[in-house]
Design an enzyme around this catalytic site. Structure first.
Site, PDB file in Angstrom:
ATOM      1  N   PHE A 149       0.848  -1.184   0.000  1.00 50.43           N
ATOM      2  CA  PHE A 149       0.000   0.000   0.000  1.00 50.43           C
ATOM      3  C   PHE A 149       0.889   1.240   0.000  1.00 50.43           C
ATOM      4  CE2 PHE A 149      -3.138   3.037   1.680  1.00 50.43           C
ATOM      5  CZ  PHE A 149      -4.163   2.785   0.775  1.00 50.43           C
ATOM      6  N   ASP A 168       2.453  -5.738   7.806  1.00 45.08           N
ATOM      7  CA  ASP A 168       1.259  -4.900   7.842  1.00 45.08           C
ATOM      8  C   ASP A 168       0.060  -5.837   7.695  1.00 45.08           C
ATOM      9  OD1 ASP A 168      -0.952  -3.288   7.231  1.00 45.08           O
ATOM     10  OD2 ASP A 168       0.271  -1.803   6.180  1.00 45.08           O
ATOM     11  N   TYR A 175     -10.523  -0.368  11.062  1.00 51.31           N
ATOM     12  CA  TYR A 175     -11.765   0.107  10.442  1.00 51.31           C
ATOM     13  C   TYR A 175     -12.216  -0.773   9.287  1.00 51.31           C
ATOM     14  CZ  TYR A 175      -8.047   2.463   7.782  1.00 51.31           C
ATOM     15  OH  TYR A 175      -6.897   2.742   7.089  1.00 51.31           O
ATOM     16  N   LYS A 176     -11.414  -1.752   8.917  1.00 54.35           N
ATOM     17  CA  LYS A 176     -11.803  -2.652   7.827  1.00 54.35           C
ATOM     18  C   LYS A 176     -12.573  -3.840   8.401  1.00 54.35           C
ATOM     19  CE  LYS A 176      -7.592  -1.382   5.253  1.00 54.35           C
ATOM     20  NZ  LYS A 176      -8.168  -0.417   4.317  1.00 54.35           N
ATOM     21  N   ARG A 188     -13.090  -4.281  -6.862  1.00 53.86           N
ATOM     22  CA  ARG A 188     -12.668  -5.051  -5.695  1.00 53.86           C
ATOM     23  C   ARG A 188     -13.868  -5.326  -4.791  1.00 53.86           C
ATOM     24  NH1 ARG A 188      -8.415  -2.811  -1.235  1.00 53.86           N
ATOM     25  NH2 ARG A 188     -10.208  -1.468  -0.852  1.00 53.86           N
TER      26      ARG A 188
END
Length: 397
Positions: free
Chosen positions: A113, A184, A209-210, A356
């Site tokens: 990312f 990560d 938050y995912k 996605r």
């Protein structure tokens, strides 16, 4: 056996919507507003500043860190909450570099990312010690490992394709070459089984938050292996990481263990919201979550390939090699995703050409998967995407 029908009933899911973007932002747990409301009135409202002691706001980051630790294979006292994922990446890389001071290379992959790479670039420029960030293709990471590398920093699950690195094998190979390893877990925590202790990882970071459904901007976490905790120097020496914050010592002295990785004042309201979500996670087994997510992803692939032959699968076909998301490539992917959202299926777009979709068994089931595939079929084959309204890109994609 995890009861996913029960967990689904515990989330606020708008009528007429199939939500396949929990890999970007999880939905709202129904219990969360009351939990936060109670904290606001009974703790902040009634206790005021005494809530730091009476409600143990000060202990929240470590207390919740231990709850996260159970989901990622980390022992008690090795995970602490606070700040953002970018900050935690910075902390981990800075500390890892100091554990390997005679080497100059941080290795990552070009599928990582971007913010992780940005943080490393900024850190190395500030250090100005001739260190460099080196990038490999994801499939070539193992072959690129060498004794001149100080730190290996990887995201376990590729945010674009869902392709999954072999954490245990890469950590073992890196350690054999004297490399410190950072993982990560942004697309791993809550999506698949993670065993940081069993893999002997040095550091790990992640967001909540995912898949963990902590809400927009929910606080991040950092893991430090117990063997390193008393040997690392926090690059961001905030007062909450001091051994005695309320001694107001003018000189920084690191706190004990994982506490030294705290930086600023804990986001108490956000951590309280996260606690409400973790209550749901306490009801399920990660092995069950992982098995079900593979089933759902496999079903989606089969349904989409049957209905939409013009789309190209961008994710690994074998569930063992991917996280809990599926990506399909399409030349008009952005417009197609906007059309999907307009028709009740929310996923997201990742440049340059990927749609996605995330699959979280806590609130997604087989009916959702098939329903989404049916709508996607109509969007693609009836060219619903070919509408000028869907061509203009929003700030967030």
């Amino acid at each position: 056996m995890s009861d996913f029908q029960k967990t689904k009933s515990m989330f606020h899911l708008p009528d007429g919507m199939i939500y396949l973007d929990g890999n970007s932002l999880g939905p709202l747990p129904k219990a969360l507003p009351d939990r936060v409301g109670s904290m606001l009135t009974k703790e902040w409202g009634d206790m005021l500043i005494t809530g730091w002691n009476k409600a143990d706001w000060m202990g929240q980051p470590s207390r919740i860190g231990d709850r996260i630790g159970k989901l990622i294979g980390a022992p008690a006292g090795s995970v602490v909450m606070g700040d953002t994922l970018s900050i935690k990446v910075y902390q981990a890389v800075a500390s890892a570099l100091e554990l390997n001071p005679n080497r100059k290379v941080v290795l990552s992959d070009n599928g990582n990312f971007p913010t992780d790479l940005y943080m490393v670039e900024g850190l190395l420029k500030s250090l100005d010690k001739g260190q460099e960030l080196r990038l490999a293709n994801p499939a070539d990471v193992e072959a690129t490992l060498s004794e001149d590398i100080a730190v290996l920093m990887l995201t376990e699950v590729d945010y674009r394709t869902g392709c999954k690195h072999d954490m245990k094998a890469l950590t073992q190979k890196a350690h054999a070459l004297g490399i410190v390893v950072i993982w990560d877990l942004a697309h791993s925590a809550g999506a698949l089984e993670v065993d940081l202790a069993g893999c002997n990882a040095d550091f790990a970071v992640g967001c909540t938050y995912k898949y963990l459904n902590g809400g927009p901007g929910a606080p991040a976490f950092i893991y430090v292996a117990p063997k390193h905790q008393d040997n690392i120097r926090p690059a961001l020496s905030g007062w909450m990481g001091h051994e005695s914050p309320f001694a107001f010592d003018l000189n920084y002295k690191s706190g004990a263990g994982i506490e030294r990785m705290r930086v600023g004042t804990p986001p108490v309201i956000a951590l309280t919201a996260l606690e409400a979500s973790l209550d749901i996670w306490d009801m399920v087994n990660m092995a069950d979550v992982r098995a079900k997510s593979i089933e759902l992803c496999d079903l989606f692939i089969a349904e989409v390939e049957k209905r939409c032959p013009t789309l190209t699968l961008a994710s690994p076909r074998d569930g063992v090699n991917r996280g809990s998301q599926i990506s399909f490539k399409f030349d008009h992917a952005y417009a197609a995703m906007q059309a999907l959202i307009d028709n009740g299926v929310i996923g997201d777009f990742r440049a340059p050409d990927s749609m996605r979709f995330g699959f979280t068994p806590l609130y997604i089931d087989e009916a959702d998967v098939i329903g989404a595939a049916v709508i996607l079929e109509r969007v693609i084959n009836d060219k619903l995407w070919d509408n000028p309204t869907y061509q203009t890109r929003s700030r967030v994609t």
